[in-house]
Design an enzyme around this catalytic site. Structure first.
Site, short mmCIF file in Angstrom:
data_model
loop_
_atom_site.label_atom_id
_atom_site.label_comp_id
_atom_site.label_asym_id
_atom_site.label_seq_id
_atom_site.Cartn_x
_atom_site.Cartn_y
_atom_site.Cartn_z
N CYS A 1 0.85 -1.19 0.00
CA CYS A 1 0.00 0.00 0.00
C CYS A 1 0.88 1.24 0.00
O CYS A 1 1.85 1.33 0.76
CB CYS A 1 -0.91 -0.01 1.23
SG CYS A 1 -2.04 1.39 1.30
N HIS B 1 -9.63 -3.60 -1.22
CA HIS B 1 -8.57 -2.79 -0.63
C HIS B 1 -8.89 -1.29 -0.79
O HIS B 1 -8.79 -0.52 0.17
CB HIS B 1 -7.24 -3.13 -1.31
CG HIS B 1 -6.05 -2.37 -0.81
ND1 HIS B 1 -5.00 -2.95 -0.14
CD2 HIS B 1 -5.72 -1.06 -0.90
CE1 HIS B 1 -4.10 -2.04 0.16
NE2 HIS B 1 -4.51 -0.88 -0.30
N GLU B 2 -9.27 -0.90 -2.01
CA GLU B 2 -9.53 0.52 -2.26
C GLU B 2 -10.82 1.01 -1.59
O GLU B 2 -10.87 2.14 -1.09
CB GLU B 2 -9.56 0.79 -3.77
CG GLU B 2 -8.29 0.43 -4.52
CD GLU B 2 -7.04 1.08 -3.95
OE1 GLU B 2 -7.13 2.17 -3.35
OE2 GLU B 2 -5.97 0.47 -4.08
N HIS C 1 -10.13 1.74 1.94
CA HIS C 1 -9.53 3.07 2.13
C HIS C 1 -10.61 4.12 2.33
O HIS C 1 -10.52 4.96 3.24
CB HIS C 1 -8.69 3.46 0.91
CG HIS C 1 -7.25 3.04 0.98
ND1 HIS C 1 -6.41 3.45 2.00
CD2 HIS C 1 -6.51 2.27 0.16
CE1 HIS C 1 -5.20 2.94 1.79
NE2 HIS C 1 -5.24 2.22 0.68
#
Length: 203
Positions: free
Chosen positions: A112, A154-155, A158
């Site tokens: 990341c 994952h995004e 965020h």
């Protein structure tokens, strides 16, 4: 002319905040931000920004300090600009494939840009139903599996204020089974080239 965006530090509170949804898809400022994001994720700009990696599988707005619920999706690498997608107001849920009664999980190493010189073994859904809006404000639902599903999770995490290793630091985050902190970029690059990528069959 789009401008270069710089990454915020891991300690910046914006990385632990849920980003507000986009409501006005015609807003001029929104399109300017998206242009800057699409520009800044490209390898030459990542290098200029002194990023930890040469290419990106995706990038969320708050990694650049921008409070918008947007990420750039480039699972084949951010050098493939023809495959770049802008995903707005994303969400996901586990997807049951034929003959599955419970969602299947898989662990894999992730890096990341917001957690430099570190990698983590993260447990995520193997298949998801991804929901997002495109630049025209059209709602899209799409089944994703494998690497694409991992990048989308994952995004989206965020934008929900979660880093992949957050649970290890007593914050919200996915199940991170192991965290490796490298001495320097050479050690990190060697790990990815010799341990992770060969196990993915060159992915």
């Amino acid at each position: 002319m789009p401008k270069l965006l710089l990454f915020v530090e891991k300690s910046n509170p914006i990385l632990r905040e849920t980003m507000p949804a986009v409501s006005d898809f015609n807003e001029a400022a929104l399109h300017e931000i998206i242009q800057d994001m699409c520009f800044s994720i490209q390898p030459q700009q990542l290098k200029e920004a002194n990023s930890a990696h040469a290419s990106a599988a995706g990038m969320a707005a708050n990694q650049w300090g921008i409070k918008r619920r947007i990420f750039i999706f480039t699972p084949d690498g951010s050098d493939k600009v023809d495959k770049l997608e802008v995903m707005i107001n994303p969400s996901y849920s586990p997807y049951l494939r034929p003959n599955e009664s419970t969602p299947k999980m898989a662990a894999a190493f992730e890096g990341c840009f917001s957690v430099p010189l570190t990698t983590g073994l993260v447990n995520r859904y193997e298949a998801i139903l991804a929901t997002y809006y495109n630049l025209e404000g059209e709602k899209i639902e799409r089944v994703m599996e494998g690497w694409e599903a991992r990048v989308f999770q994952h995004e989206t995490d965020h934008l929900n204020g979660k880093l992949y290793d957050g649970a290890l630091d007593h914050f919200a985050g996915p199940e991170c089974l192991e965290r490796i902190i490298f001495r320097d970029k050479d050690e990190m690059d060697n790990f990815w080239m010799n341990k992770v990528r060969p196990s993915r069959g060159g992915e």
